[in-house]
Design a protein around this motif. Structure first.
Motif, PDB file in Angstrom:
ATOM      1  N   MET A   1      31.486  33.165  35.206  1.00  0.00           N
ATOM      2  CA  MET A   1      31.547  34.012  36.386  1.00  0.00           C
ATOM      3  C   MET A   1      30.252  33.888  37.191  1.00  0.00           C
ATOM      4  SD  MET A   1      34.430  35.694  36.550  1.00  0.00           S
ATOM      5  CE  MET A   1      34.044  37.150  37.499  1.00  0.00           C
ATOM      6  N   PRO A   2      30.317  33.762  38.511  1.00  0.00           N
ATOM      7  CA  PRO A   2      29.100  33.704  39.308  1.00  0.00           C
ATOM      8  C   PRO A   2      28.415  35.059  39.311  1.00  0.00           C
ATOM      9  CG  PRO A   2      31.023  33.854  40.717  1.00  0.00           C
ATOM     10  CD  PRO A   2      31.529  33.664  39.325  1.00  0.00           C
ATOM     11  N   PRO A   3      27.095  35.092  39.506  1.00  0.00           N
ATOM     12  CA  PRO A   3      26.394  36.381  39.547  1.00  0.00           C
ATOM     13  C   PRO A   3      26.857  37.210  40.742  1.00  0.00           C
ATOM     14  CG  PRO A   3      24.964  34.599  40.285  1.00  0.00           C
ATOM     15  CD  PRO A   3      26.199  33.954  39.743  1.00  0.00           C
ATOM     16  N   VAL A   4      26.818  38.542  40.570  1.00  0.00           N
ATOM     17  CA  VAL A   4      27.229  39.449  41.644  1.00  0.00           C
ATOM     18  C   VAL A   4      26.045  40.305  42.050  1.00  0.00           C
ATOM     19  CG1 VAL A   4      29.647  39.519  40.950  1.00  0.00           C
ATOM     20  CG2 VAL A   4      28.037  41.138  39.944  1.00  0.00           C
ATOM     21  N   SER A   5      26.087  40.812  43.286  1.00  0.00           N
ATOM     22  CA  SER A   5      24.964  41.591  43.797  1.00  0.00           C
ATOM     23  C   SER A   5      25.164  43.085  43.629  1.00  0.00           C
ATOM     24  CB  SER A   5      24.733  41.275  45.281  1.00  0.00           C
ATOM     25  OG  SER A   5      25.882  41.593  46.034  1.00  0.00           O
ATOM     26  N   GLU A   6      26.305  43.501  43.054  1.00  0.00           N
ATOM     27  CA  GLU A   6      26.532  44.927  42.826  1.00  0.00           C
ATOM     28  C   GLU A   6      27.400  45.102  41.592  1.00  0.00           C
ATOM     29  OE1 GLU A   6      30.204  45.965  45.773  1.00  0.00           O
ATOM     30  OE2 GLU A   6      28.227  45.796  46.710  1.00  0.00           O
ATOM     31  N   ASP A   7      27.218  46.245  40.920  1.00  0.00           N
ATOM     32  CA  ASP A   7      27.969  46.508  39.695  1.00  0.00           C
ATOM     33  C   ASP A   7      27.860  47.992  39.372  1.00  0.00           C
ATOM     34  OD1 ASP A   7      29.504  46.011  37.475  1.00  0.00           O
ATOM     35  OD2 ASP A   7      27.871  45.217  36.245  1.00  0.00           O
ATOM     36  N   TYR A   8      28.749  48.459  38.496  1.00  0.00           N
ATOM     37  CA  TYR A   8      28.682  49.829  37.992  1.00  0.00           C
ATOM     38  C   TYR A   8      28.313  49.794  36.516  1.00  0.00           C
ATOM     39  CZ  TYR A   8      31.019  51.533  42.199  1.00  0.00           C
ATOM     40  OH  TYR A   8      31.322  51.852  43.502  1.00  0.00           O
ATOM     41  N   GLY A  13      25.623  52.553  29.847  1.00  0.00           N
ATOM     42  CA  GLY A  13      24.613  52.571  30.889  1.00  0.00           C
ATOM     43  C   GLY A  13      24.180  51.207  31.368  1.00  0.00           C
ATOM     44  N   ASN A  14      24.946  50.162  31.037  1.00  0.00           N
ATOM     45  CA  ASN A  14      24.537  48.799  31.351  1.00  0.00           C
ATOM     46  C   ASN A  14      25.308  48.220  32.531  1.00  0.00           C
ATOM     47  OD1 ASN A  14      22.750  48.706  29.109  1.00  0.00           O
ATOM     48  ND2 ASN A  14      24.479  48.232  27.757  1.00  0.00           N
ATOM     49  N   ALA A  15      24.604  47.461  33.375  1.00  0.00           N
ATOM     50  CA  ALA A  15      25.209  46.746  34.499  1.00  0.00           C
ATOM     51  C   ALA A  15      24.461  45.431  34.672  1.00  0.00           C
ATOM     52  CB  ALA A  15      25.149  47.574  35.779  1.00  0.00           C
ATOM     53  N   ALA A  16      25.051  44.519  35.463  1.00  0.00           N
ATOM     54  CA  ALA A  16      24.412  43.226  35.707  1.00  0.00           C
ATOM     55  C   ALA A  16      24.498  42.901  37.191  1.00  0.00           C
ATOM     56  CB  ALA A  16      25.080  42.132  34.885  1.00  0.00           C
TER      57      ALA A  16
END
Length: 366
Positions: A1-8, A13-16
């Motif tokens: 998966m390509p990196p994303v600029s937003e996440d929940y 408590g973890n996001a990327a």
């Protein structure tokens, strides 16, 4: 998966975001559903409802890359009250905000204390019920995120009101409304500090006039606006020809549904306008008469023309509004009876008005 600029953040408590792993927690628990974004190597953390920036329960954000702590990356945390705290990560890749000081929370973004938002924002749904959204405010750009389980799916619309710190309407503010599935709508606040998303607001211009004065309804003076001109709703023009004309005109700017169903007893495939009439049936523009006929070679009245044009252009009168404001609206001396079959269609066509269109219902706006 390509990196994303937003996440929940997940339940741990973890996001990327991009190449960074971000963990959000307070002194009591890991924080789920925090909205994480990254831009220009700066990380923004929007806390979910129920989590606030307080010195009694500080928020800690940890940033790592390839399992190693990331130092000196700017992190801004924002809570549901639009209070923010900004700080750069330490050697352990952490910030803890707000910072406790002997004098209480420190001011200014660099100290990690609260920074009062420039704007206050309220959101209500189509029923006027308040909606608790997650807010992010940067300069004159506002991003609002709907709560979990609420989607921008066309089944609702939201009225957003923005005021400045003095309670005054904030005009020309860019607003983005998002759900947690990546759907979003954008708009700009009007002079009242408001906008509606998704945009279901339209202006319907008057397109009919009466006789004698020769002016459009909105050009009349207040004294002229009460019923004083005739409309002559029963003066005849032609039926099959008009339906064919309407279908051809509509097809110039939109797709039509080519109809094959014939609901009229006096129309056959051999009639010159049969295809146009079948299309009008499929598009729900014409109903015919109670005896099941269309009477294609009869004349068509002005009232019938207005009714068909309204259907073609998807205009529907707001009867409740009309009844409440009848003295302010343009009307005609020979179309005053609300029992007249085309009364509402004629009022719709003869008065310029703003309206909300939702679920095939038109609601006029003062």
């Amino acid at each position: 998966m390509p990196p994303v600029s937003e996440d929940y953040t997940d339940k741990d408590g973890n996001a990327a975001v991009n190449e960074y792993a971000v963990t959000v927690e307070d002194t009591k628990t890991k924080i789920e559903n925090a909205f994480i974004t990254i831009a220009d190597e700066k990380i923004s953390v929007i806390l979910p409802d129920g989590h606030t920036l307080t010195t009694s329960n500080q928020t800690t954000v940890t940033v790592t890359k390839d399992s190693e702590p990331v130092k000196d990356i700017s992190v801004t945390a924002t809570d549901e009250n639009n209070k923010t705290a900004t700080k750069s990560t330490d050697s352990k890749g952490k910030i803890t905000v707000p910072v406790k000081t002997s004098g209480g929370s420190s001011g200014g973004s660099s100290g990690g204390g609260f920074v009062s938002s420039t704007y206050n924002v309220t959101v209500t749904d189509k029923d006027g019920k308040a909606v608790s959204v997650t807010k992010s405010i940067k300069n004159d750009d506002i991003t609002l995120t709907l709560p979990s389980g609420t989607e921008l799916d066309g089944n609702n619309y939201y009225t957003i009101t923005v005021t400045n710190r003095h309670g005054e309407a904030a005009e020309d503010i860019d607003v983005t409304l998002k759900d947690r599935n990546g759907n979003k709508e954008v708009g700009v606040t009007d002079e009242n500090g408001q906008l509606i998303l998704p945009d279901v607001f339209v202006t319907h211009g008057a397109y009919i006039i009466g006789y004698e004065t020769g002016c459009m309804g909105e050009q009349c003076s207040e004294a002229e606006r009460p019923a004083m001109r005739t409309f002559r709703p029963d003066e005849e023009i032609t039926r099959a020809e008009f339906v064919a004309m309407a279908e051809r005109a509509y097809s110039l700017f939109s797709n039509v549904e080519n109809g094959k169903e014939n609901i009229f007893t006096d129309i056959t495939n051999e009639h010159w306008a049969a295809e146009h009439i079948y299309t009008a049936i499929a598009m729900d523009w014409i109903k015919g008469y109670a005896d099941g006929t269309f009477r294609p070679d009869n004349k068509i009245t002005r009232a019938e023309v207005v009714t068909i044009v309204n259907r073609v252009t998807e205009r529907n009168a707001d009867i409740g509004f009309i009844e409440e404001h009848i003295s302010e609206l343009l009307s005609f001396s020979d179309v005053k009876d609300k029992g007249y079959w085309a009364y509402a269609a004629i009022v719709e066509a003869s008065n310029t008005h703003d309206a909300l269109i939702f679920d095939d219902t038109e609601s006029w706006v003062e």
